[in-house]
Design a protein around this motif. Structure first.
Motif, PDB file in Angstrom:
ATOM      1  N   ARG A 185       0.772  -1.207   0.084  1.00 43.32           N
ATOM      2  CA  ARG A 185      -0.137   0.034   0.088  1.00 43.32           C
ATOM      3  C   ARG A 185       0.811   1.260   0.197  1.00 43.32           C
ATOM      4  O   ARG A 185       0.148   2.233   0.496  1.00 43.32           O
ATOM      5  CB  ARG A 185      -0.953  -0.044   1.252  1.00 43.32           C
ATOM      6  N   GLU A 188      -0.318   4.886  -0.969  1.00 44.25           N
ATOM      7  CA  GLU A 188      -1.302   5.524  -0.110  1.00 44.25           C
ATOM      8  C   GLU A 188      -1.269   7.000   0.441  1.00 44.25           C
ATOM      9  O   GLU A 188      -2.121   7.995   0.571  1.00 44.25           O
ATOM     10  CB  GLU A 188      -2.126   4.531   0.794  1.00 44.25           C
ATOM     11  N   GLY A 189       0.158   7.133   1.299  1.00 38.38           N
ATOM     12  CA  GLY A 189       0.304   8.100   1.632  1.00 38.38           C
ATOM     13  C   GLY A 189       0.681   9.283   0.893  1.00 38.38           C
ATOM     14  O   GLY A 189       0.681  10.572   1.301  1.00 38.38           O
ATOM     15  N   GLN A 190       1.412   9.231  -0.211  1.00 32.73           N
ATOM     16  CA  GLN A 190       1.775  10.609  -0.876  1.00 32.73           C
ATOM     17  C   GLN A 190       1.446  10.406  -2.261  1.00 32.73           C
ATOM     18  O   GLN A 190       0.786  11.224  -2.798  1.00 32.73           O
ATOM     19  CB  GLN A 190       3.320  10.519  -1.058  1.00 32.73           C
ATOM     20  N   THR A 321       4.000  -0.254   3.642  1.00 33.24           N
ATOM     21  CA  THR A 321       3.360   0.888   3.448  1.00 33.24           C
ATOM     22  C   THR A 321       4.318   2.067   3.318  1.00 33.24           C
ATOM     23  O   THR A 321       3.874   3.169   3.246  1.00 33.24           O
ATOM     24  CB  THR A 321       2.514   1.376   4.870  1.00 33.24           C
ATOM     25  N   ASP A 322       5.573   1.766   3.235  1.00 33.89           N
ATOM     26  CA  ASP A 322       6.530   2.973   3.186  1.00 33.89           C
ATOM     27  C   ASP A 322       6.472   3.492   1.851  1.00 33.89           C
ATOM     28  O   ASP A 322       6.917   3.120   0.858  1.00 33.89           O
ATOM     29  CB  ASP A 322       8.193   2.109   3.653  1.00 33.89           C
ATOM     30  N   PRO A 323       6.612   5.020   1.838  1.00 32.10           N
ATOM     31  CA  PRO A 323       6.478   5.564   0.505  1.00 32.10           C
ATOM     32  C   PRO A 323       7.732   5.536  -0.096  1.00 32.10           C
ATOM     33  O   PRO A 323       7.779   5.656  -1.259  1.00 32.10           O
ATOM     34  CB  PRO A 323       5.964   6.983   0.894  1.00 32.10           C
TER      35      PRO A 323
END
Length: 336
Positions: A185, A188-190, A321-323
């Protein structure tokens, strides 16, 4: 089949898109590949994604042959440019003006088509000025060889810079093609918030995490013979990051969730990515026609909020999850 608009454009695509990465021209014989494409068409899929690097051009040729005779206006055909192709010479790679303009002509010849609907930068090229890349894409559009331009696995900052230059050049980037699944994922953050702001949609690949989310790989056991995890042509390498017992055990916990919904594990995984409103399409691959029919069941499904929460709880901390992983997917120098 349901359809979604691609970015801030007027183009509509099937929310289940058929892709031939790691299959056509390599893992799957041409007659079976054609059967899979026919199954996709029969299921209502109108959008097909490929790339010049897949099987060094063979995948484009197989797809073009399989689509021959179909009404071109009823299809949306996507391809990509960046990775080394052909004899892999010094200019047979990257996003230079030379490689883009030669690349689109070679792709169209293999596909047997006059244009593609979407031409995508398959990665960011750190060795070519972005202005040169965007100018070349503008000329591809002006020549009518591609109707729209997208990118793949670009970071939020790269998308922002590219969109600014594209608008100056008279067109827009309308899509990004990242890896995205319930296990992966990182966008999702950026990337997703930036894409929403700038008018790009996601066309996501590996929604089933290279097959891991089907549940066929069991913790503590050898992978099934003939599965992607045993494929020495590239499949095993791509799936290796997920072949850990903690990941495989967590995925097994999803089986009752899928069963309660009357879905296969694969259909649940595809439906999960389609819950994200910035996702225009999930790309599915197939080595057998029946796999297409199974995955298409995800189209139009709206998973209840409690199901989405349950999936989060069951997968827990095995989710990536790490962008920063997006930038890690693009080589800092062109691959030889």
């Amino acid at each position: 089949m349901e359809f979604r608009k691609l970015g801030r454009s007027g183009l509509k695509i099937s929310e289940i898109t058929y892709g031939n990465w790691l299959t056509h021209g390599s893992q799957v014989e041409n007659d079976v590949a054609t059967q899979c494409v026919r199954a996709a068409l029969d299921a209502g899929i109108s959008t097909f994604d490929t790339a010049d690097v897949y099987a060094n051009g063979a995948a484009e040729a197989v797809l073009g042959e399989a689509l021959k005779g179909e009404r071109r206006e009823s299809l949306e055909v996507f391809t990509k440019v960046y990775w080394p192709v052909g004899p892999r010479g010094k200019n047979d790679v990257g996003l230079s003006r030379k490689h883009i303009l030669e690349g689109i002509d070679n792709s169209l010849e293999r596909l047997g088509m006059d244009y593609v609907d979407l031409y995508q930068a398959h990665r960011y090229d750190h060795e070519t000025p972005l202005e040169e890349t965007i100018s070349a894409f503008a000329d591809v559009v002006a020549a009518g060889k591609a109707l729209y331009i997208g990118v793949s696995e670009w970071t939020a900052d790269q998308i922002r810079a590219g969109q600014a230059l594209a608008q100056q050049a008279g067109f827009r980037l309308i899509s990004n093609q990242p890896q995205y699944s319930a296990l992966y994922r990182v966008i999702e953050g950026q990337v997703v918030p930036t894409s929403r702001e700038l008018g790009l949609s996601q066309i996501v690949f590996s929604p089933v995490a290279q097959g891991v989310l089907t549940g066929k790989y069991l913790p503590g056991q050898q992978p099934p013979e003939g599965s992607r995890a045993t494929d020495t042509k590239g499949g095993a390498q791509m799936i290796s990051r997920w072949m850990r017992d903690d990941v495989l055990a967590a995925v097994q916990e999803l089986k009752p969730v899928a069963a309660d919904l009357g879905l296969s594990m694969a259909a649940l995984a595809v439906a999960w990515v389609l819950q994200n409103d910035n996702v225009a399409a999930a790309i599915i691959g197939a080595s057998r026609p029946e796999q297409v029919a199974e995955n298409v069941k995800a189209s139009g499904l709206r998973l209840p909020a409690e199901v989405m929460t349950k999936i989060d709880e069951l997968l827990g901390d095995v989710v990536a999850t790490d962008p920063a992983l997006t930038a890690a997917n693009a080589p800092k120098v062109r691959p030889a």
